[in-house]
Design a protein around this motif. Structure first.
Motif, PDB file in Angstrom:
ATOM      1  N   LEU A  76      86.855 -36.729  61.288  1.00  0.00           N
ATOM      2  CA  LEU A  76      85.560 -37.375  61.046  1.00  0.00           C
ATOM      3  C   LEU A  76      85.746 -38.625  60.193  1.00  0.00           C
ATOM      4  CD1 LEU A  76      82.500 -37.222  61.396  1.00  0.00           C
ATOM      5  CD2 LEU A  76      82.412 -35.689  59.424  1.00  0.00           C
ATOM      6  N   LEU A  77      86.584 -38.533  59.169  1.00  0.00           N
ATOM      7  CA  LEU A  77      86.877 -39.682  58.307  1.00  0.00           C
ATOM      8  C   LEU A  77      87.477 -40.837  59.102  1.00  0.00           C
ATOM      9  CD1 LEU A  77      87.248 -41.069  55.554  1.00  0.00           C
ATOM     10  CD2 LEU A  77      89.393 -39.786  55.298  1.00  0.00           C
ATOM     11  N   ILE A  78      88.402 -40.533  59.996  1.00  0.00           N
ATOM     12  CA  ILE A  78      89.050 -41.580  60.803  1.00  0.00           C
ATOM     13  C   ILE A  78      88.023 -42.273  61.686  1.00  0.00           C
ATOM     14  CG2 ILE A  78      90.774 -42.044  62.583  1.00  0.00           C
ATOM     15  CD1 ILE A  78      91.845 -41.338  59.767  1.00  0.00           C
ATOM     16  N   GLN A  79      87.125 -41.506  62.310  1.00  0.00           N
ATOM     17  CA  GLN A  79      86.106 -42.114  63.169  1.00  0.00           C
ATOM     18  C   GLN A  79      85.167 -43.007  62.377  1.00  0.00           C
ATOM     19  OE1 GLN A  79      86.048 -42.198  66.365  1.00  0.00           O
ATOM     20  NE2 GLN A  79      87.761 -40.766  66.646  1.00  0.00           N
ATOM     21  N   LEU A  80      84.782 -42.595  61.191  1.00  0.00           N
ATOM     22  CA  LEU A  80      83.897 -43.407  60.357  1.00  0.00           C
ATOM     23  C   LEU A  80      84.576 -44.714  59.955  1.00  0.00           C
ATOM     24  CD1 LEU A  80      82.387 -40.617  58.077  1.00  0.00           C
ATOM     25  CD2 LEU A  80      81.120 -41.989  59.756  1.00  0.00           C
ATOM     26  N   HIS A  85      79.768 -31.165  57.286  1.00  0.00           N
ATOM     27  CA  HIS A  85      81.063 -31.845  57.152  1.00  0.00           C
ATOM     28  C   HIS A  85      80.905 -33.213  56.483  1.00  0.00           C
ATOM     29  CE1 HIS A  85      82.656 -28.717  59.769  1.00  0.00           C
ATOM     30  NE2 HIS A  85      83.869 -29.181  59.545  1.00  0.00           N
ATOM     31  N   ILE A  86      79.837 -33.921  56.810  1.00  0.00           N
ATOM     32  CA  ILE A  86      79.571 -35.209  56.165  1.00  0.00           C
ATOM     33  C   ILE A  86      79.357 -35.023  54.666  1.00  0.00           C
ATOM     34  CG2 ILE A  86      77.837 -37.031  55.905  1.00  0.00           C
ATOM     35  CD1 ILE A  86      79.529 -37.641  58.252  1.00  0.00           C
ATOM     36  N   GLN A  87      78.581 -34.005  54.283  1.00  0.00           N
ATOM     37  CA  GLN A  87      78.314 -33.745  52.867  1.00  0.00           C
ATOM     38  C   GLN A  87      79.606 -33.424  52.112  1.00  0.00           C
ATOM     39  OE1 GLN A  87      75.351 -30.650  52.811  1.00  0.00           O
ATOM     40  NE2 GLN A  87      73.845 -31.887  53.924  1.00  0.00           N
ATOM     41  N   ARG A  88      80.464 -32.613  52.728  1.00  0.00           N
ATOM     42  CA  ARG A  88      81.737 -32.269  52.090  1.00  0.00           C
ATOM     43  C   ARG A  88      82.635 -33.492  51.951  1.00  0.00           C
ATOM     44  NH1 ARG A  88      83.070 -26.808  55.600  1.00  0.00           N
ATOM     45  NH2 ARG A  88      81.576 -25.411  54.572  1.00  0.00           N
ATOM     46  N   LEU A  89      82.645 -34.328  52.981  1.00  0.00           N
ATOM     47  CA  LEU A  89      83.479 -35.538  52.959  1.00  0.00           C
ATOM     48  C   LEU A  89      83.015 -36.480  51.856  1.00  0.00           C
ATOM     49  CD1 LEU A  89      85.884 -36.513  54.611  1.00  0.00           C
ATOM     50  CD2 LEU A  89      84.287 -37.667  56.148  1.00  0.00           C
ATOM     51  N   ARG A  90      81.715 -36.660  51.752  1.00  0.00           N
ATOM     52  CA  ARG A  90      81.163 -37.503  50.682  1.00  0.00           C
ATOM     53  C   ARG A  90      81.612 -37.007  49.307  1.00  0.00           C
ATOM     54  NH1 ARG A  90      75.059 -37.582  53.086  1.00  0.00           N
ATOM     55  NH2 ARG A  90      75.044 -39.657  54.036  1.00  0.00           N
ATOM     56  N   ARG A 115      98.906 -37.102  58.127  1.00  0.00           N
ATOM     57  CA  ARG A 115      97.531 -36.664  57.937  1.00  0.00           C
ATOM     58  C   ARG A 115      97.265 -36.300  56.471  1.00  0.00           C
ATOM     59  NH1 ARG A 115      94.719 -35.446  62.801  1.00  0.00           N
ATOM     60  NH2 ARG A 115      93.340 -34.005  61.685  1.00  0.00           N
ATOM     61  N   GLU A 116      97.913 -37.036  55.574  1.00  0.00           N
ATOM     62  CA  GLU A 116      97.704 -36.844  54.145  1.00  0.00           C
ATOM     63  C   GLU A 116      96.695 -37.864  53.624  1.00  0.00           C
ATOM     64  OE1 GLU A 116     101.513 -37.163  52.327  1.00  0.00           O
ATOM     65  OE2 GLU A 116     102.070 -35.096  52.780  1.00  0.00           O
ATOM     66  N   VAL A 117      95.804 -37.419  52.739  1.00  0.00           N
ATOM     67  CA  VAL A 117      94.775 -38.286  52.159  1.00  0.00           C
ATOM     68  C   VAL A 117      94.914 -38.251  50.641  1.00  0.00           C
ATOM     69  CG1 VAL A 117      92.293 -38.703  51.940  1.00  0.00           C
ATOM     70  CG2 VAL A 117      93.231 -37.822  54.098  1.00  0.00           C
ATOM     71  N   ARG A 118      94.862 -39.430  50.042  1.00  0.00           N
ATOM     72  CA  ARG A 118      94.926 -39.530  48.572  1.00  0.00           C
ATOM     73  C   ARG A 118      93.784 -40.406  48.063  1.00  0.00           C
ATOM     74  NH1 ARG A 118      99.535 -37.913  45.928  1.00  0.00           N
ATOM     75  NH2 ARG A 118     101.154 -37.052  47.299  1.00  0.00           N
ATOM     76  N   LYS A 119      93.212 -39.997  46.951  1.00  0.00           N
ATOM     77  CA  LYS A 119      92.152 -40.748  46.289  1.00  0.00           C
ATOM     78  C   LYS A 119      92.676 -41.170  44.922  1.00  0.00           C
ATOM     79  CE  LYS A 119      87.867 -42.020  45.047  1.00  0.00           C
ATOM     80  NZ  LYS A 119      87.093 -43.130  45.611  1.00  0.00           N
ATOM     81  N   GLU A 160      87.292 -32.575  59.037  1.00  0.00           N
ATOM     82  CA  GLU A 160      86.930 -33.565  58.024  1.00  0.00           C
ATOM     83  C   GLU A 160      87.827 -34.795  58.138  1.00  0.00           C
ATOM     84  OE1 GLU A 160      85.304 -30.420  54.604  1.00  0.00           O
ATOM     85  OE2 GLU A 160      87.327 -31.273  54.485  1.00  0.00           O
ATOM     86  N   PHE A 161      89.118 -34.567  58.371  1.00  0.00           N
ATOM     87  CA  PHE A 161      90.052 -35.685  58.529  1.00  0.00           C
ATOM     88  C   PHE A 161      89.687 -36.516  59.759  1.00  0.00           C
ATOM     89  CE2 PHE A 161      93.851 -37.759  60.107  1.00  0.00           C
ATOM     90  CZ  PHE A 161      94.443 -38.271  58.963  1.00  0.00           C
TER      91      PHE A 161
END
Length: 216
Positions: A154-158, A190-195, A136-140, A151-152
């Protein structure tokens, strides 16, 4: 993961399809043996859910089309006899589930078969973002991005529903696992934070009066 559902009862076919899609799988539906045979010959699937009693070509006969592809198969049938189960397994089926079944059991068996064949997803990549589903690690762009649990999820579902306009109600229930009451502030925040965290302001689109869509 692309799954072919071969089931002649529309209600059962639809039930399986909706629940698999909610888990992030891509589904194709066939309602008779001839159509299923055409799809198997033309396309690649990661798994086939196959009823035995089908119009045209039955499930046992369809295994002749499936075996050369090496695609795993789970038989779904109302036949409860031991001989039927043995026959299905000898023809090459990887699992066998009897109707009526609990959808949770079906989802667990699907996941188990895909994992056994090494087909379960472990990492996702998009727009410079790498997601490790196990840790469950995310890197940009190689740098860690700290996401909350929601948030994680939500990201996977999108990502798994990319280019699909997801209703707020559906997104909320998929991520928060509770009934949507109509209050959208939590999801919108949560969407705003993810963006902001991912720099995806131009990728996660607001769909007027519907919800959100990740454009790819």
């Amino acid at each position: 993961m692309d799954i072919l559902i071969v089931e002649d009862e529309p209600a059962i076919n639809h039930l399986i399809c909706v629940n698999l899609q909610d888990e992030g799988y891509s589904c194709t539906c066939a309602f008779d043996g001839h159509h299923a045979a055409e799809l198997i010959e033309k396309n690649h699937y990661d798994l086939i859910l196959l009823d035995i009693m089908l119009p045209g070509i039955n499930g046992y006969e369809l295994m002749e089309y499936v075996r050369p592809t090496g695609v795993p198969v789970i038989f779904i049938t109302a036949r409860t006899g031991l001989n039927d189960r043995i026959k299905g397994l000898k023809l090459g089926a990887d699992d066998y589930i009897v109707k009526p079944f609990q959808i949770g059991e079906l989802l667990a068996r699907v996941e188990a078969v895909l994992r056994r064949f090494g087909k379960s997803e472990k990492r996702l990549e998009l727009y410079g973002v790498t997601i490790d589903l196990e840790s469950r690690e995310v890197r940009k762009d190689g740098k860690p991005v700290e996401l909350t649990v929601k948030e994680f999820d939500l990201l996977i579902q999108l990502i798994r529903n990319k280019n699909v306009a997801l209703q707020r109600r559906r997104l909320y229930e998929l991520v928060w696992k509770e009934e949507f009451t109509g209050e959208t502030r939590t999801l919108d925040t949560h969407i705003q934070r993810l963006r902001k965290k991912l720099g995806w302001e131009d990728h996660i689109k607001t769909v007027f009066r519907i919800g959100y869509r990740l454009e790819v």
